[in-house]
Design a protein around this motif. Structure first.
Motif, PDB file in Angstrom:
ATOM      1  N   CYS A  99      33.383  39.309  43.575  1.00  0.00           N
ATOM      2  CA  CYS A  99      32.069  38.993  42.979  1.00  0.00           C
ATOM      3  C   CYS A  99      31.136  38.359  44.014  1.00  0.00           C
ATOM      4  O   CYS A  99      29.925  38.534  43.947  1.00  0.00           O
ATOM      5  CB  CYS A  99      32.229  38.106  41.747  1.00  0.00           C
ATOM      6  SG  CYS A  99      33.078  36.547  42.019  1.00  0.00           S
ATOM      7  N   CYS A 147      40.347  34.059  36.547  1.00  0.00           N
ATOM      8  CA  CYS A 147      40.015  34.456  37.926  1.00  0.00           C
ATOM      9  C   CYS A 147      41.237  34.449  38.841  1.00  0.00           C
ATOM     10  O   CYS A 147      42.019  33.503  38.840  1.00  0.00           O
ATOM     11  CB  CYS A 147      38.965  33.485  38.475  1.00  0.00           C
ATOM     12  SG  CYS A 147      38.578  33.755  40.203  1.00  0.00           S
ATOM     13  N   CYS A 199      39.799  36.756  43.981  1.00  0.00           N
ATOM     14  CA  CYS A 199      39.756  37.891  44.916  1.00  0.00           C
ATOM     15  C   CYS A 199      38.495  37.848  45.760  1.00  0.00           C
ATOM     16  O   CYS A 199      38.443  38.424  46.832  1.00  0.00           O
ATOM     17  CB  CYS A 199      39.831  39.202  44.144  1.00  0.00           C
ATOM     18  SG  CYS A 199      38.325  39.574  43.223  1.00  0.00           S
ATOM     19  N   SER A 200      37.427  37.236  45.235  1.00  0.00           N
ATOM     20  CA  SER A 200      36.123  37.078  45.883  1.00  0.00           C
ATOM     21  C   SER A 200      35.276  38.357  45.877  1.00  0.00           C
ATOM     22  O   SER A 200      34.245  38.404  46.537  1.00  0.00           O
ATOM     23  CB  SER A 200      36.242  36.521  47.304  1.00  0.00           C
ATOM     24  OG  SER A 200      36.713  37.470  48.199  1.00  0.00           O
ATOM     25  N   CYS A 246      34.675  42.777  38.969  1.00  0.00           N
ATOM     26  CA  CYS A 246      35.750  41.800  38.711  1.00  0.00           C
ATOM     27  C   CYS A 246      37.019  42.512  38.229  1.00  0.00           C
ATOM     28  O   CYS A 246      37.002  43.212  37.224  1.00  0.00           O
ATOM     29  CB  CYS A 246      35.298  40.781  37.673  1.00  0.00           C
ATOM     30  SG  CYS A 246      36.604  39.598  37.284  1.00  0.00           S
TER      31      CYS A 246
HETATM   32  S1  SF4 Z   1      35.659  39.088  41.025  1.00  0.00           S
HETATM   33 FE1  SF4 Z   1      35.171  36.898  41.143  1.00  0.00          FE
HETATM   34  S2  SF4 Z   1      35.591  36.165  39.050  1.00  0.00           S
HETATM   35 FE2  SF4 Z   1      36.617  38.148  39.209  1.00  0.00          FE
HETATM   36  S3  SF4 Z   1      38.700  37.641  39.872  1.00  0.00           S
HETATM   37 FE3  SF4 Z   1      37.525  38.031  41.727  1.00  0.00          FE
HETATM   38  S4  SF4 Z   1      36.791  35.996  42.390  1.00  0.00           S
HETATM   39 FE4  SF4 Z   1      37.452  35.817  40.260  1.00  0.00          FE
END
Ligand code: SF4
Length: 503
Positions: free
Chosen positions: A340, A334, A337-338, A394
């Motif tokens: 998700c 991970c 990035c947030s 993601c």
């Molecule tokens: S989408 Fe969620 S799990 Fe994937 S990198 Fe971003 S914060 Fe991490």
């Protein structure tokens, strides 16, 4: 594989068991209880709904502009997987390169060790105040509280983190920690907590930002010690990197004499070419920007330029235990990035506080239990509808739904072992497994289930079932079984039970 002491050894890394004190990784109450409480806050739901919808739309637009986005995602996934496979080598290279450039590297097994290390380093400078760059790792270990106990005040300098700190609140989003607060609330907070603030302050975003700027400027100019996290650590040159949007982080990284960086061991990347991939994936996935506004990189110490004393604390705190989990280990890929969080229907309604852990949303639902051990965050893997939206966005292709299911299974196994007496649910699952494992049994079970049509009445829905199925119907209806099963339809239409069509 085990070493001489019986410790699990994977990919060259000795596994440090889940730490007993894990800072802010564990919540005080189970997710369903906390979620119920948070759902009763209409203002919070309005704020969250508006904010996540805006970020989702921005992300979708800028990701849509990149023709090779899927190739980039695959590159990000592959780099992370390859790095984790030789994590020990990359970390040792990072240590050598940082040391060669005048920095000092420390290793911390858990939150308690990391907090003690950082506290000692600050004490050694004789300072009682530090400025901080927004950092998930330091939140994870509860560093601010540890410093406070030692009589050291930590000033958060990221605007949203500052809001959370002034309100004595907790962050509710990885990237936008004050996402649950609106402008009117922030104006009130500033008027109440910032000394000598202009009483005519309005809730205009520019006015609020300028008020915070004046307040923070004083801290930047007087601080002698800064504490940061790191988004990435490039092993080949011993370079740490922080990406941020405000420039406040850069003030902390350049003005003080001493810089202490706490970095999770999974943040290492082997080369600058690898970093390049993540610097493309991260801004589009997080803030919906094409390029990150402030990307700071530093390698050890440069005489006469920036902090002259640099310490890098490499933090485990459950990471090697997560690495030992063959299915769960990709959660360590991970890049925070947030994305998700912003697409998750559960997060959008409950907000981050319901998760208890410092890592909310889908990534929190897998990462926190992996770091603490699933039984210490047992409700989190269930905080998902398994819709898969998190996996789709993601940037490093972490298969969050599969890891959620894996952790649920681990929890069920642990419960069975702990209680010896099987629960109603597990008896039901065992019966289902037995019925499904042989075709004749399955046919008989389906025939028996058809009797359930009688319970549906005219509505064709079953609203109440006896224990142990009563748990299911307590909050939802069950459709009655169909008149005819697929298997009998197939036999009637095609005349064969083995998939071959009738000639
Ligand atoms: S989408 Fe969620 S799990 Fe994937 S990198 Fe971003 S914060 Fe991490």
């Amino acid at each position: 594989m085990s070493d001489a002491r019986g410790e699990h050894v994977l990919l060259g890394m000795p596994t440090i068991p889940h730490a007993s004190t894990v800072g802010h990784l564990r919540g005080d109450e189970p997710f369903p209880d906390a979620a119920r409480r948070e759902l009763g806050k209409p203002q919070l739901r309005r704020n969250l709904g508006a904010a996540t919808a805006t970020i989702r739309a921005k992300r979708a637009q800028v990701v849509g502009e990149v023709d090779d986005w899927e190739h980039l995602r695959e590159a990000g996934r592959a780099i992370k997987a390859a790095t984790m496979a030789r994590l020990d080598e990359h970390l040792e290279r990072l240590e050598r390169e940082v040391t060669a450039r005048g920095g000092t590297v420390h290793w911390a097994r858990d939150a308690a060790e990391a907090n003690a290390l950082v506290t000692d380093l600050v004490r050694h400078t004789g300072e009682r105040e530090v400025v901080k760059v927004k950092s998930m790792a330091t939140q994870e270990i509860g560093l601010n509280e540890a410093l406070e106990q030692a009589g050291i005040t930590a000033h958060e300098t990221d605007l949203a983190e500052l809001i959370v700190q002034l309100a004595e609140d907790k962050p509710s989003h990885i990237l936008v920690p004050a996402i649950h607060r609106n402008r009117a609330e922030i104006r009130e907070l500033f008027l109440r907590t910032i000394p000598d603030i202009d009483a005519t302050l309005t809730d205009d975003p520019r006015q609020l930002a300028m008020a915070a700027r004046r307040y923070l400027r004083e801290r930047f100019l007087t601080a002698r010690v800064a504490i940061s996290g790191a988004n990435f650590g490039v092993a080949e040159t011993g370079t740490c990197s922080v990406v941020e949007s405000e420039g406040n982080g850069r003030m902390c990284l350049t003005l003080p004499d001493t810089l202490i960086t706490v970095m999770g061991i999974e943040k290492v990347v082997p080369t600058w070419a690898d970093l390049e991939v993540f610097l493309q994936l991260l801004p589009r996935s997080s803030t919906g920007e094409r390029m990150n506004p402030y990307t700071s990189t530093w390698s050890g110490v440069t005489p006469g330029d920036g902090p002259q004393d640099f310490h890098l604390v490499l933090l485990d705190n459950g990471r090697t235990a997560a690495l030992a989990d063959e299915i769960g280990r990709s959660a360590l890929h991970c890049i925070r990035c947030s994305a998700c969080l912003n697409v998750c229907p559960v997060y959008e309604r409950t907000g981050g506080h319901a998760y208890g852990s410092v890592y909310p949303g889908p990534i929190g639902a897998i990462l926190s239990p992996l770091l603490t051990g699933v039984e210490d965050n047992a409700s989190l893997p269930y905080a998902s509808s398994l819709c898969g939206a998190c996996y789709d966005v993601c940037p490093v292709k972490i298969d969050i739904p599969s890891i959620l299911v894996h952790l649920r299974a681990e929890h069920v196994d642990a419960q069975e072992q702990a209680h010896r007496v099987p629960t109603g649910e597990s008896l039901l699952m065992r019966a289902a497994a037995r019925a499904m494992s042989a075709a004749p049994r399955w046919v008989r079970a389906q025939a028996a289930a058809r009797a359930g049509r009688l319970l549906g009445g005219r509505r064709g829905r079953i609203s109440s079932l006896p224990f142990p199925l009563s748990g299911w119907t307590a909050s939802r209806d069950l459709p009655v079984p169909p008149r005819e099963t697929f298997r009998s339809w197939w036999l009637r239409e095609r005349g064969s039970d083995d998939g071959r069509e009738r000639s």
